[in-house]
Design an enzyme around this catalytic site. Structure first.
Site, short mmCIF file in Angstrom:
data_model
loop_
_atom_site.label_atom_id
_atom_site.label_comp_id
_atom_site.label_asym_id
_atom_site.label_seq_id
_atom_site.Cartn_x
_atom_site.Cartn_y
_atom_site.Cartn_z
N SER A 30 68.49 57.96 67.50
CA SER A 30 69.30 56.89 66.90
C SER A 30 70.59 56.78 67.70
CB SER A 30 69.67 57.25 65.47
OG SER A 30 70.72 58.20 65.46
N ASP A 31 71.29 55.66 67.56
CA ASP A 31 72.66 55.63 68.08
C ASP A 31 73.53 56.41 67.09
OD1 ASP A 31 74.95 55.18 69.52
OD2 ASP A 31 74.67 53.03 69.72
N TRP A 32 74.77 56.61 67.47
CA TRP A 32 75.72 57.44 66.70
C TRP A 32 75.81 56.94 65.25
CZ3 TRP A 32 79.40 61.24 68.49
CH2 TRP A 32 80.39 61.57 67.56
N ALA A 81 73.75 55.74 63.39
CA ALA A 81 73.03 54.51 63.06
C ALA A 81 72.13 54.71 61.84
CB ALA A 81 72.22 54.02 64.25
#
Ligand code: NOJ
Length: 735
Positions: A262-264, A266
């Protein structure tokens, strides 16, 4: 480890350990206060959970990474090594031009070289994976992150994406002395509504598939080990929770079988999006969608165990994700050598080595775009008396907003490079980068102008006095490094007002002005265009930026960059890009000024100030009419399109020849033209070369009315030229 041993390891792991592997923590978690504080402890996590994590981001340095690796491995029941990741975007310590500038080289080999060097330097500093390349298609110059992409075109972005992945991962994806690539942000993160940071995306499926997905696909085909999800929604579903996007499109259709992170936060943001109520339900959505690893939301760490115990999520699903991660660690040889290439000796030999600095200087020269050059003001003569004016003459914050590890003090400014050259020059700041008193809040540091209005008035007056008695002025202007990058969306895409004032004042006393522009995005530079004879768009050029600019100002190198994103006429036009769809009322810019009922604005032109693919040289090139080997194409033949390019000036130069194609009639609306080929030629004065492109039906495919990806019979126009507005065309028919 053999596959059998790896399987045995997985089988022996507890559920808690497995979930640990799927958790990525920021290095700051392991600071002196003890690992688990703040949000993590609020979610009920403890220090033991932290040490079970599978990956840490943001820590570099051979000694530092080795220490952390040892500490975590010692605390893990199976001693599984960490995967160490960081944002190495356009260099580790030797910083290269920002990716958007690299796009302007139109030369994938240049991007590959950058990727290789940054991977080598950071592998020596103990890293395993970089959060790069960012391959999001970008068309809205308001968005601060356009600087991290290679631009507005799917074809160019795909070439660049593949070269970057290959450069990062090394020969046959061996990762030897290199890193693994984590391509991002899947998908269509580059199209936030109105260019506003972290905004949602509303796209047709055709645009998603034809414009946005090709560069991710190119990265997958090049072997990217990892992929990162994006923050945005697509069709109202957050990407990080989209089973359709991750399982169907990414894995099933596009064939990605690496690790999906995932992104940070997310996964945590699924709560903000309003599709999950708490971290546990967010974790359920993300793991079901196929997200293997949770970057910094702690949702997996605090939610997955319960979900498995309740039977909502099967342990098999967790095993699939852990298996992918263990496989990557194994492929990278971490079980045999958890420190991989980390070496203080290699760090001191490689980082900022003369070879790397030279490469940074050479690549930068390929990325500068000469937008105008009236009276051939450039190149400067060695004995010209030049006033060097403007805030960017001495500024060293020219590394790009994502250069976390590069240091400004390692950077060469324009002034230092001019002084090293020993030519006649005098200098004046003129003003600060920002308006007096203006502050920008950064994501690692803030910047603000400490200058007062009165001090700036005096600086402008000094600069004017200097400019008045010189034959030429080089003025270095631009937006601040922190006005771009993540969190750098802008509603006004011009340079700060104080710099406009400086330019006006200089223009009043000297018309021989060369502007060098520093920017992380295509800016609205109408004011600058009007008040200068030459403009060199230098982007954020990196550690050797000053040297590369000065080399070019004095003609040691010649400009060859082409715009990877259109430079808008004004912010009112954005998103502006060359390959827009045809409409029922299309008009060539300015063609029918009295007809208001056309696809146009009443007050500004349709055309950008400078189009995609545009860029001048110090010489001129002629391009002959296009010749086709046949004007008939069939599904299993090809047609050759050829043009003769001649250097008709008096200096050597490199020209980038571009092939564009338009489908004249199809079952759905098609773009006005699309880039389908790039060839570079280097020619001496008077020399000519044939440039040949082979056209086949693969180039003509699109998602037709039935969403089938194929070419349709009929007429096509093909252009060969040196920018996206060329009118050098012929037609052929696909039978
Ligand atoms: C958030 C950004 O969107 C992403 O590009 C980056 O890699 C991560 N933070 C990690 O720093």
């Amino acid at each position: 480890m053999t596959e059998k041993e790896l399987r045995a390891l997985l089988e022996d792991m507890s559920l808690r350990e497995k979930i640990g592997q799927l958790t990525q923590l920021d290095a700051s978690v392991f600071n002196d206060e003890g690992p688990v504080t703040g949000p993590a402890s609020e979610l009920g996590l403890n220090d033991d959970d932290a040490y079970l994590c599978g990956s840490v981001l943001g820590l570099t340095g051979a000694a530092e990474t080795e220490a952390l690796q040892k500490m975590c491995m010692a605390k893990q029941p199976h001693g599984i090594p960490l995967l160490l990741m960081a944002d190495i975007i356009n260099g580790y310590k030797t910083i290269f031009p920002i990716p958007l500038a690299q796009g302007c080289s139109f030369e994938p080999e240049a991007a590959r070289k950058v990727a290789e060097i940054m991977a080598k330097e950071s592998a020596a500093a103990g890293l395993h994976v970089t959060f790069a390349p960012m391959v999001d298609l970008v068309r809205d110059a308001r968005w601060g992150r356009v600087m991290e992409s290679t631009g507005e075109d799917p074809y160019l972005n795909s070439l660049m994406a593949a070269a970057m992945v290959e450069g990062i991962q090394g020969q046959e994806n061996s990762y030897e002395d290199r890193l693994a690539a984590c391509t991002k942000h899947f998908a269509a993160y580059g199209a936030p509504i109105a260019g506003k940071e972290y905004n949602n995306v509303e796209l047709s499926e055709r645009s998603l598939r034809e414009d946005h997905l090709p560069s991710y696909k190119a990265a997958i085909d090049a072997g990217t080990a990892m992929m990162m999800t994006s923050f945005n929604t697509l069709d109202r579903v957050p990407a990080t929770a989209s089973k359709w996007l991750m399982r169907k499109i990414l894995r099933e259709e596009m064939g990605f079988n690496g690790v999906l992170i995932s992104d940070w936060n997310a996964i945590g943001e699924l709560i903000g999006h309003g599709v999950a109520q708490d971290p546990k339900s967010a974790a359920e959505l993300a793991i079901t969608a196929g997200v293997d690893m949770d970057m910094m939301s702690f949702s997996y760490a605090c939610g997955l165990e319960k979900l498995v115990e309740e039977g909502t999520v099967s342990e098999q699903l967790i095993d699939e994700s852990v298996w992918r991660l263990l496989q990557l660690k194994n492929q990278m040889g971490l079980f045999e050598n958890p420190f991989r290439s980390a070496s203080t000796q290699q760090e001191s030999e490689l980082i900022l080595s003369a070879e790397h600095r030279l490469a940074a200087r050479e690549v930068a020269a390929k990325t500068f775009v000469l937008l105008k050059n009236e009276d051939q003001l450039l190149p400067l003569e060695q004995d010209d008396s030049v006033a060097y004016i403007g805030p960017y003459i001495e500024e060293k914050s020219i590394l790009g907003a994502w250069s976390f590890f590069g240091k400004t003090e390692d950077c060469v400014s324009i002034r230092e490079a001019v002084e090293a050259r020993g030519v006649q020059a005098e200098y004046a700041h003129g003003c600060g980068v920002l308006n007096p008193g203006q502050a920008i809040y950064g994501f690692r540091y803030d910047t603000e102008s400490n200058l007062t209005e009165a001090e700036t008035e005096k600086m402008i007056a000094d600069a004017v006095a200097l400019a008045a008695n010189k034959t030429k002025v080089v003025i270095a202007l631009g937006e601040s490094n922190l006005q771009t990058g993540e969190g750098g969306s802008r509603g006004d895409i011009t340079i700060p007002d104080i710099q406009k004032k400086l330019l006006e004042a200089i223009y009043a006393v000297n018309k021989n002005i060369v502007a060098v522009i520093f920017a992380g995005r295509p800016l609205d530079i109408r004011d600058i265009k009007d008040k200068t004879k030459s403009i060199l768009y230098a982007w954020m050029p990196g550690t050797e930026g000053g040297s590369a600019i000065v080399d070019m100002l004095y003609g040691d190198t010649a400009p060859q960059g082409k715009l990877s994103m259109s430079l808008p006429y004004s912010v009112g036009q954005v998103p502006v890009f060359y390959s827009e769809l045809r409409t029922g009322r299309h008009t060539e810019d300015g063609a029918e000024p009295t007809n208001r009922f056309l696809t146009k604005y009443c007050d500004i032109p349709n055309d950008p100030l400078y189009p995609f693919g545009f860029g001048l040289s110090y010489t001129d090139f002629s391009i002959s009419p296009v010749r086709l080997s046949s004007d008939q194409l069939t599904l299993d033949t090809t047609v050759k399109a050829v043009a003769t390019v001649k250097n008709i000036g008096n200096r050597e130069g490199v020209e980038t020849i571009q092939l564009y194609i338009r489908d004249e009639f199809a079952s759905v609306a098609r773009p006005l033209r699309e880039l389908k080929g790039i060839k570079q030629v280097k020619l001496e004065p008077g020399q000519e070369a044939e440039v040949e492109f082979e056209i086949d039906t693969n180039m003509l495919r699109f998602y037709d009315i039935n969403m089938e990806y194929k070419a349709q019979h009929g007429d096509f126009t093909v252009w060969i030229g040196n920018n996206s507005k060329t009118d050098n065309s012929v037609c052929f028919t696909l039978n």
